[in-house]
Design an enzyme around this catalytic site. Structure first.
Site, short mmCIF file in Angstrom:
data_model
loop_
_atom_site.label_atom_id
_atom_site.label_comp_id
_atom_site.label_asym_id
_atom_site.label_seq_id
_atom_site.Cartn_x
_atom_site.Cartn_y
_atom_site.Cartn_z
N GLN A 19 52.01 -48.73 112.92
CA GLN A 19 50.83 -47.97 113.22
C GLN A 19 50.57 -46.93 112.17
O GLN A 19 49.43 -46.62 111.87
CB GLN A 19 50.94 -47.24 114.55
CG GLN A 19 49.73 -46.36 114.68
CD GLN A 19 49.73 -45.60 115.94
OE1 GLN A 19 50.63 -45.70 116.71
NE2 GLN A 19 48.72 -44.85 116.14
N MET A 175 60.28 -44.98 114.56
CA MET A 175 60.08 -46.42 114.59
C MET A 175 61.15 -47.13 113.77
O MET A 175 61.73 -48.14 114.20
CB MET A 175 58.70 -46.78 114.07
CG MET A 175 58.42 -48.26 114.07
SD MET A 175 56.74 -48.62 113.55
CE MET A 175 56.79 -48.02 111.87
N LEU A 369 56.32 -49.42 119.60
CA LEU A 369 57.02 -48.85 118.45
C LEU A 369 56.08 -48.02 117.59
O LEU A 369 56.47 -46.98 117.05
CB LEU A 369 57.65 -49.96 117.60
CG LEU A 369 58.89 -50.64 118.15
CD1 LEU A 369 59.30 -51.80 117.26
CD2 LEU A 369 60.05 -49.66 118.30
N HIS A 370 54.85 -48.46 117.49
CA HIS A 370 53.90 -47.77 116.62
C HIS A 370 53.20 -46.61 117.31
O HIS A 370 52.63 -45.76 116.65
CB HIS A 370 52.83 -48.76 116.11
CG HIS A 370 53.42 -49.89 115.35
ND1 HIS A 370 52.96 -51.17 115.44
CD2 HIS A 370 54.45 -49.92 114.49
CE1 HIS A 370 53.67 -51.96 114.66
NE2 HIS A 370 54.58 -51.21 114.07
N GLY A 371 53.20 -46.59 118.63
CA GLY A 371 52.55 -45.51 119.36
C GLY A 371 51.49 -46.04 120.30
O GLY A 371 50.85 -47.05 120.04
#
Length: 488
Positions: A19, A175, A369-371
């Site tokens: 992200q 991450m 994981l990226h938000g």
């Protein structure tokens, strides 16, 4: 069906866009590459306009940008060099892993100060869970359990335990840490590693200096290359210098060159959208090449042959992104280590449940994981729609015309009658490549350089308003392509 498996894997690749890379380009950065590009830009106070002379551009932007960029990364580079000579001195293995952890945490403190406590929490909890599970031999899918616990922890931190502003600063490093713990747990669970590494090896890997800030993700087996320090030859030095110079060149293009295109080629909103996406893409390349340099300095990223080492770690391939054959190619070469992680540890682990569930699980893990935010979900879902439509349409056209126009490049000696070198085939592939560039500009327009939005994250109204300014053109184009695919 073989086709269903191929598509499922292709779709899993789309989540290879961290992200934080998504914010850098269209598309996220983590990675890396990761949210660290925001840190860099927050600490670089240069101003430029599109309507300036070449002399002004050089002295008012390029030189200050290079000076500030080098100044910011110098502490990290010096720590990496110190670690490399520490390894070269021949200290015992556990001492080397301890120094990897200690120097990595020092580096995190230099960049994020007391926010390093969140990284410590995640690493310690991960090891405690791994250590407890190894004594319960009757429990299956231990790696999946560790991954699930980490995902829940990340969700709790983002939504309840940590302020959005603070979490946004360290999200890229979190991450990378989560990916390392998940891959390590699955390697132990699947027998790739015979046993759980001791605490020094584990924490040295988790907080490995060369990848703790800019990435990239490396497997535990790759990390253990630090124990082979006798390869400081000219090829190593050339790899470091080449990656470092490329990184600074991409930084200059992102900060100084790309923004000036708005004044030179400000023909319409689409050229402006392409310019904005171009700037973000090159900020990602800056992080990618810098991560190659720091990882190589620290002693990771080579393939050993009989009488020499080949330093072949690649994080991104900008040529394949800027001049793509397809969106599938863009996603594959945007972040190669992330692509490998999702393929080997998430999709391949989950595909026993079926192709479609594996795709959903891969998407969910990648997004978490990226938000958690609307911007990421909108881009990834759109990418899934775009790439699926491109894949099935080109597959159908390839069958009809017996030509090499698949989304993925055909292997040498394929059975198609009309090859890549035929003029019509070449033009068809070029058309699809230009269409991919069009989609990337559309998807990337939302990730502007607004400092407040970068700090707090992009909201749904920001994403939709940017696409509305472009009349949702890419979505309509994909709809037409899908209807055409159904008709033929």
């Amino acid at each position: 069906m073989a086709y269903e498996h191929d598509y499922a894997y292709d779709y899993a690749e789309y989540e290879a866009l961290p992200q934080d890379m998504l914010e850098d380009y269209l598309y996220g950065n983590p990675a890396m590459l990761y949210n660290q590009h925001d840190y860099m830009y927050d600490h670089m106070d240069h101003e430029y306009t599109a309507d300036i002379s070449y002399t002004d551009l050089m002295f008012d932007c390029i030189i200050p940008t290079l000076q500030q960029g080098v100044q910011i990364v110098t502490p990290l580079l010096l720590l990496c060099v110190g670690f490399r000579f520490f390894a070269y001195a021949g200290f015992p293995s556990n001492a080397l892993h301890f120094f990897s952890c200690f120097s990595g945490l020092c580096c995190v403190f230099l960049f994020f100060e007391m926010n390093l406590i969140y990284l410590l929490y995640l690493g310690v909890i991960g090891y405690i869970i791994l250590w407890m599970l190894q004594y319960y031999t009757s429990i299956r899918y231990k790696g999946a359990i560790v991954a699930a616990v980490l995902v829940v922890l990340l969700i709790l931190c983002e939504l309840f335990l940590v302020s959005g502003k603070e979490w946004h600063k360290i999200r890229g490093s979190q991450m990378m840490l989560a990916m390392r713990i998940i891959s390590l747990s699955l390697d132990v669970d699947q027998g790739t590693l015979p046993e759980l590494p001791n605490p020094m090896q584990y924490f040295g890997y988790c907080y490995f200096l060369g990848g703790v800030i800019f990435g990239p993700w490396v497997s535990f087996q790759q990390y253990c290359q630090i124990e082979d320090p006798k390869n400081m030859d000219l090829s190593w030095l050339w790899k470091v210098l080449k990656s470092f110079v490329k990184s600074l060149m991409c930084l200059v293009i992102s900060v100084c060159i790309a923004p000036t295109l708005t004044g030179v080629y400000a023909l319409n909103r689409w050229t402006n959208a392409y310019q904005a996406a171009l700037s973000f893409r090159f900020s990602h390349y800056f992080i990618s090449f810098m991560s190659e340099a720091t990882t190589a300095i620290s002693g990771i990223g080579f393939t050993e042959f009989e009488n020499h080492y080949q330093w072949d770690l690649r994080v991104a391939k900008p040529w394949h992104v800027e001049f793509p054959r397809s969106l599938v190619e863009v996603v594959t070469y945007w972040n190669i280590p992330m692509h490998n992680f999702l393929k080997n540890y998430i999709f391949n682990t989950a595909k026993v449940l079926g192709a479609f569930p594996a795709v959903i699980i891969t998407y969910a893990v990648s997004a978490i994981l990226h938000g958690l935010n609307f911007q990421l979900a909108a881009v990834l879902l759109s990418l899934g729609l775009f790439t699926y439509t491109e894949h099935v349409l080109r597959r159908r056209l390839s069958q009809i015309f017996n030509a090499c126009i698949l989304a993925k490049r055909c292997p040498t000696g394929c059975s198609h009658q009309y090859k890549e070198t035929d003029v019509i085939v070449f033009l068809a592939n070029m058309t699809f490549g230009l269409c991919a560039v069009f989609h990337l500009a559309y998807l990337g327009v939302m990730f502007d350089s607004n400092a407040q939005l970068q700090e707090e994250g992009y909201a749904a109204d920001h994403t939709l308003s940017k696409w509305a300014e472009l009349d949702y053109a890419s979505h309509y184009v994909v709809l037409v392509c899908y209807v055409f695919y159904k008709l033929i």
